[in-house]
Each structure stands twice: as structure tokens, then as C-alpha cells.
Enzyme design. Sequence first.
Site, short mmCIF file in Angstrom:
data_model
loop_
_atom_site.label_atom_id
_atom_site.label_comp_id
_atom_site.label_asym_id
_atom_site.label_seq_id
_atom_site.Cartn_x
_atom_site.Cartn_y
_atom_site.Cartn_z
N ASN A 9 0.87 -1.68 -0.03
CA ASN A 9 -0.30 -0.33 0.09
C ASN A 9 1.01 1.10 0.22
O ASN A 9 1.15 1.78 1.11
CB ASN A 9 -0.63 -0.13 1.16
N LYS A 11 -0.35 4.19 -0.25
CA LYS A 11 -0.64 5.26 0.55
C LYS A 11 -0.56 6.77 -1.16
O LYS A 11 -0.30 6.35 -1.81
CB LYS A 11 -0.19 5.21 1.86
N HIS A 94 -9.12 1.01 4.65
CA HIS A 94 -8.26 1.32 5.58
C HIS A 94 -8.50 2.23 7.13
O HIS A 94 -9.53 3.09 7.14
CB HIS A 94 -7.55 1.97 4.67
N GLU A 96 -6.66 4.39 8.02
CA GLU A 96 -6.79 5.52 7.47
C GLU A 96 -8.24 6.49 7.19
O GLU A 96 -8.42 8.14 7.09
CB GLU A 96 -5.26 6.11 7.10
N GLU A 164 -4.64 -4.53 10.77
CA GLU A 164 -4.11 -3.83 10.69
C GLU A 164 -4.28 -3.34 12.33
O GLU A 164 -5.29 -2.25 12.41
CB GLU A 164 -3.75 -3.05 9.58
N GLY A 170 2.36 2.76 10.55
CA GLY A 170 3.27 3.41 10.69
C GLY A 170 4.37 4.12 11.82
O GLY A 170 4.93 5.27 11.59
N SER A 210 3.79 -2.23 10.32
CA SER A 210 5.37 -2.00 10.57
C SER A 210 5.83 -3.24 9.67
O SER A 210 7.12 -3.73 10.55
CB SER A 210 5.35 -1.76 12.01
P1 13P Z 1 3.21 0.74 7.63
O1 13P Z 1 3.52 -0.52 7.00
O2 13P Z 1 3.03 2.15 7.16
O3 13P Z 1 3.35 0.29 8.80
O4 13P Z 1 1.63 0.84 7.27
C1 13P Z 1 0.80 -0.65 6.96
C2 13P Z 1 -0.49 0.39 6.17
O5 13P Z 1 -1.32 0.93 6.81
C3 13P Z 1 -0.52 -0.77 5.38
O6 13P Z 1 -2.05 -0.73 4.53
#
Ligand code: 13P
Length: 247
Positions: A9, A11, A94, A96, A164, A170, A210
Site C-alpha cells: 500500500n 498510500k 483502511h 486511515e 491492521e 506507521g 510496520s
Molecule cells: P506501515 O507498513 O507503514 O506501518 O503501514 C501499514 C499499512 O497501513 C498498510 O495498509
Amino acid sequence: GRKFFVGGNWKCNGTIEEVKKIVSTLNDSKAPPQDVVVVVSPPFVFLPLVQSLLRPDFQVAAQNCWVKKGGAFTGEVSAEILVNLGIPWVILGHSERRSLLGESNEFVGDKVAYALSQGLKVIACVGETLEQREAGSTVDVVAAQTKAIAERISDWKNIVVAYEPVWAIGTGKVATPDQAQEVHSELRKWLTDNVNAEVAESTRIIYGGSVNGANSKELAAQLDIDGFLVGGASLKPEFVYIINSAT
Ligand code: 13P
């Protein structure tokens, strides 16, 4: 068996130059595509570019789509448009988007059902916040998120569930293999009890938060971890190592 699945992803990141560089790293990699499904998810506007450059055994995903049929919804991209462009996958729910854009369990469930009905394959994300984990409600939270999807769909063959935990996204604070395995196993049990044993056995539950080249092998060894949804590390060459971490 459940075929190992690794999603990247990206983002809201990337320039044309960076996108070309990541794709060429992936194309040159010796990943074993016969054993692993690899899906990368660039921002919408880069999808056609990535699709045109990416090796044919790797696939692309959009990071979102509109909740129903397209029309007068400025700024949105519909499932029909993704299908028209030949985009096979979409990431929905997701964290976010749930937290920053207020997408509720029901709204995400509606999106998943509509996207599947149009022929898209869906990576559906669930996960608890740190506050919810500390309150002991992790399983309740992911069960409620999964229930809102389960109530709206009948066929699970085109859906991958991504667990997740929000506190691991992140932050560099990866769930331990035991912590992740525990929730994956609870989710599979929830599917057994609330959908059926066949769906529970065949649905891939992937982990995100992560994941990197240093922790992916140990996570991949867990019984109920069927792959990863990788954020930050999917923009780096180590993504190739993560793709290969189940072998
Ligand atoms: P990170 O791997 O940067 O922690 O993000 C995970 C994520 O949100 C994948 O959709």
C-alpha cells in the site's frame, strides 16, 4: 491451502520518477510468483502507469472506491471505473480512511459489497486502536468490523481480510508474532461461528502494521498469518524480501 498474499500500500506517496523506480525494482526481482500473490497499490492517478509497466504476474489495487454506482460524486472514483480500467483489486476500510475520513463499519461494509458485486477483488481492512486494545476490546472491535461486511456479502472467494492494528501502522511498533497470531486466529474462529467453516478455512487473513524485511519471516511463520499488507516498506527494495518471506 491459502496462497500467500503480499500487498504493497503506497498510500499518498510517489512521483512519476519514484513510481518507475519501484516498479523496475519489482520487475527485476526473483520473487516466486507461483507461490505468492503480489498486489501493489499506488495512488489512483498512477494506476494506469503502474499497470502498463508492471510485470504481468504482479497485480494492482486501488486504495479506495465509491460506495455505490458512479455519477454526480465529485472527487470520487467508482468501482465501475476501476473495472473499466482493468484494475482487479481495491483496498477498502483502511484505518486511515476510517479515522481521518469518518468511514463507519456500515459504510465500509456497503463499499465492500458494492465493489464485489461489480467484479472487483477486495482487501478489507480491520483493526483496533491502542485505546481499544488497552481496554481489552480488540476482538470485539475486529468482530464488529467483520460483521458489518459479513452481513452484506454472501460470497467470500474474492475477499482478503487485512488485520491492521492501528497502533502498529506507521509507528515502527509491529505486533509481535503472538499478538498478531492471536487476533488472526480469533478472526478465523469468528468466521467459523458466523459464516461457515469453509469460508474460515479458505479466506486469507493478512497482517499489516510496520511489517519490514527484519520481521516478516517470523510473522509469516504463524499458522493464521496468510500474508501482509505493507505500507512504508513497500516503497523500498526490501519489499522484495517481504514477498519472499513465506518461502
Ligand atoms: P506501515 O507498513 O507503514 O506501518 O503501514 C501499514 C499499512 O497501513 C498498510 O495498509
